[in-house]
Design an enzyme around this catalytic site. Structure first.
Site, mmCIF file in Angstrom:
data_model
loop_
_atom_site.group_PDB
_atom_site.id
_atom_site.type_symbol
_atom_site.label_atom_id
_atom_site.label_comp_id
_atom_site.label_asym_id
_atom_site.label_seq_id
_atom_site.Cartn_x
_atom_site.Cartn_y
_atom_site.Cartn_z
ATOM 1 N N SER A 1 0.971 -1.339 0.204
ATOM 2 C CA SER A 1 0.060 -0.092 -0.401
ATOM 3 C C SER A 1 0.333 1.259 -0.333
ATOM 4 C CB SER A 1 -1.044 -0.001 1.309
ATOM 5 O OG SER A 1 -2.288 0.892 0.685
ATOM 6 N N HIS B 1 -8.253 -5.465 0.300
ATOM 7 C CA HIS B 1 -6.971 -4.752 0.275
ATOM 8 C C HIS B 1 -5.960 -5.312 1.413
ATOM 9 C CE1 HIS B 1 -3.883 -1.324 0.282
ATOM 10 N NE2 HIS B 1 -4.212 -1.112 1.138
HETATM 11 C C1 GTR Z 1 -5.666 4.304 2.404
HETATM 12 C C2 GTR Z 1 -4.830 5.248 1.170
HETATM 13 C C3 GTR Z 1 -4.310 4.522 -0.032
HETATM 14 C C4 GTR Z 1 -3.635 4.066 0.791
HETATM 15 C C5 GTR Z 1 -3.470 3.049 2.170
HETATM 16 C C6 GTR Z 1 -2.840 2.341 3.184
HETATM 17 O O1 GTR Z 1 -6.012 4.714 3.097
HETATM 18 O O2 GTR Z 1 -6.025 5.967 0.841
HETATM 19 O O3 GTR Z 1 -3.253 5.453 -0.455
HETATM 20 O O4 GTR Z 1 -2.430 4.044 0.865
HETATM 21 O O5 GTR Z 1 -4.014 3.573 2.556
HETATM 22 O O6 GTR Z 1 -1.852 2.269 3.077
HETATM 23 O O7 GTR Z 1 -2.884 0.544 3.920
#
Ligand code: GTR
Length: 433
Positions: free
Chosen positions: A266, A407
């Site tokens: 991420s 995610h």
């Molecule tokens: C979210 C963000 C993403 C991603 C994510 C993470 O809130 O919008 O760009 O980086 O976090 O790092 O888990």
């Protein structure tokens, strides 16, 4: 069973069960929301002439693209910023029930000052090191502290600032091993790899006011009050932190510093890509669910947009990046060019099916568009034209998969990365394969 064989068998199983449709079909109904866009051509100079030779790319076009990213997206690292000293503060032969050699190293990020310190945690497979071999290493930052990657009580805990919600209500004192599902340390060591990690907050705390509490004040110009529009943001500083870890790894005789794969999940996946772009000592880059500002194409404005990311995380990028809020088409670069900066070194991009915020299809298209540069440099590049079905890694010099689920960074992802690293770090693989 060999990991490559295992993937091949799972591919065969999916095929036989009729689940071999490209994952892009799953995203197709949503593509109507994507407006038309035209990507900048990585192989074309601003005057319209084309990159014709490897030298044109390496010596002219690549530095030009790198500079555009520095100036407009991530910001410039101050000249001369470099950690000089380190101290090995722990060495344990036989950690993790005898499997590992554990080292913990304090890297002093600002010369002559006791703080800030990057606390690097390293696990190496004991049997391989004892056989007098130096080992390839996965190097990546973690979100909440080294002690959260494993419940090994020998890992030092350092009281630090966290972005709100990171510990989800768990008291800090009880957070050992809290994130261990993302860090299959024993599987990594079993396959003959080492693992090195540090907390991103050691360099810059991941909060809106983080830039005033981390490395930035130590490297600002005299009389400088504010961050200049093209000064480094947190992602550039974290990426720089990875290079400082690399400086140490180069001097560690148990590590094969020519085989360091930089990785991240991420926001730290965005960081890994930028680290590999800036520092060519990284032999491989792996970006897990890196999304906007990582592998995903900004011009698609799918899921997280440039405006959304700048507004939620004003400390991640340079201030100039805000000029492109709602104006992605005006950017002189797009994220396929970030992947191209890593060429000809192996790069792996991974998405998750339900991670719409990170735009899985946009992450895949970035691979396809960067493939032109990988091919131009006469590597195998990426061996497919469409998105592979879910859970089916595809790779040659470039790799990609879209895992079922949300995610996250799971054992499935790790198995693919280990397989990819084994292919490229093995002696049998030719330079451009
Ligand atoms: C979210 C963000 C993403 C991603 C994510 C993470 O809130 O919008 O760009 O980086 O976090 O790092 O888990």
């Amino acid at each position: 069973m060999d990991l490559g064989l295992r993937f091949w068998l799972s591919g065969l199983k999916n095929f036989l069960l009729g689940r071999s449709k490209p994952a892009s079909m799953y995203y197709r109904p949503l593509e109507g929301n994507v407006q038309e866009y035209k990507l900048p051509d990585p192989l074309e100079f601003p005057d319209g002439s084309t990159v014709k030779t490897r030298g044109d790319w390496m010596e002219r076009r690549r530095p030009e693209i790198l500079e555009m990213f520095e100036e407009n997206v991530y910001g410039k690292v101050p000249e001369g910023a470099r950690a000089r000293d380190h101290e090995i503060v722990d060495k344990k032969d036989g950690a993790l029930d005898g499997l590992a050699i554990r080292k913990q190293v304090s890297i002093f990020l600002a010369p002559g000052k006791p703080q800030p310190i990057l606390n690097l945690l390293i696990y190496l497979p004991r049997d391989v090191v004892k056989a007098k071999k130096n080992v390839p290493v996965f190097l990546g930052l973690n979100f909440v502290g080294n002690h959260t990657i494993n419940d090994d009580t020998g890992i030092f805990m350092h009281e630090k600032y966290f972005p709100e919600g990171m510990l989800r209500g768990t008291p800090y004192s009880q957070s050992r091993g809290l994130r261990s599902w993302r860090w299959p340390v024993t599987s990594i060591l079993d396959q003959g790899f080492g693992l090195a990690t540090a907390f991103c907050g050691d360099v810059v705390p991941d909060r809106k006011d983080g830039l005033s509490r981390g490395i930035h004040p130590h490297y600002c110009r005299e009389g400088q009050g504010q961050r200049e529009p093209d000064d480094w943001g947190a992602i550039a500083a974290w990426a720089w932190g990875l290079s400082q870890a690399m400086n140490y790894l180069e001097g560690d005789g148990d590590v094969d510093a020519t085989k360091v794969a930089v990785f991240g999940h991420s926001r730290l996946g965005k960081t890994a890509l930028w680290a590999a772009a800036m520092d060519q000592r990284f032999a491989m880059a792996i970006a897990n669910d890196s999304g906007c500002g990582g592998a995903a194409l900004s011009r698609r404005r799918f899921g997280e947009t440039v405006r959304a990311i700048n507004e939620s995380f004003p400390h991640w990028f340079c201030k100039n990046f805000r000029e492109y809020n709602g104006r992605e088409d005006a950017l002189p670069v797009d994220q396929h060019m970030l992947l191209a900066l890593i060429a000809p070194r192996p790069v792996y991009v991974a998405s998750a099916q339900k991670d719409f915020w990170a735009d899985p299809h946009g992450e895949f298209l970035s691979v396809l568009h960067a493939n032109r540069v990988y091919k131009f440099l006469e590597t195998t590049g990426f061996p497919a034209k469409d998105m592979p079905p879910f859970n089916q890694p595809v790779f040659a010099r470039m790799g990609y998969h879209v895992r079922r689920g949300r995610h996250d960074m799971t054992l499935f992802d790790w198995k693919a990365y280990i397989s990819f690293a084994r292919k490229h770090f093995s002696k049998k693989t030719t330079k451009n394969a």
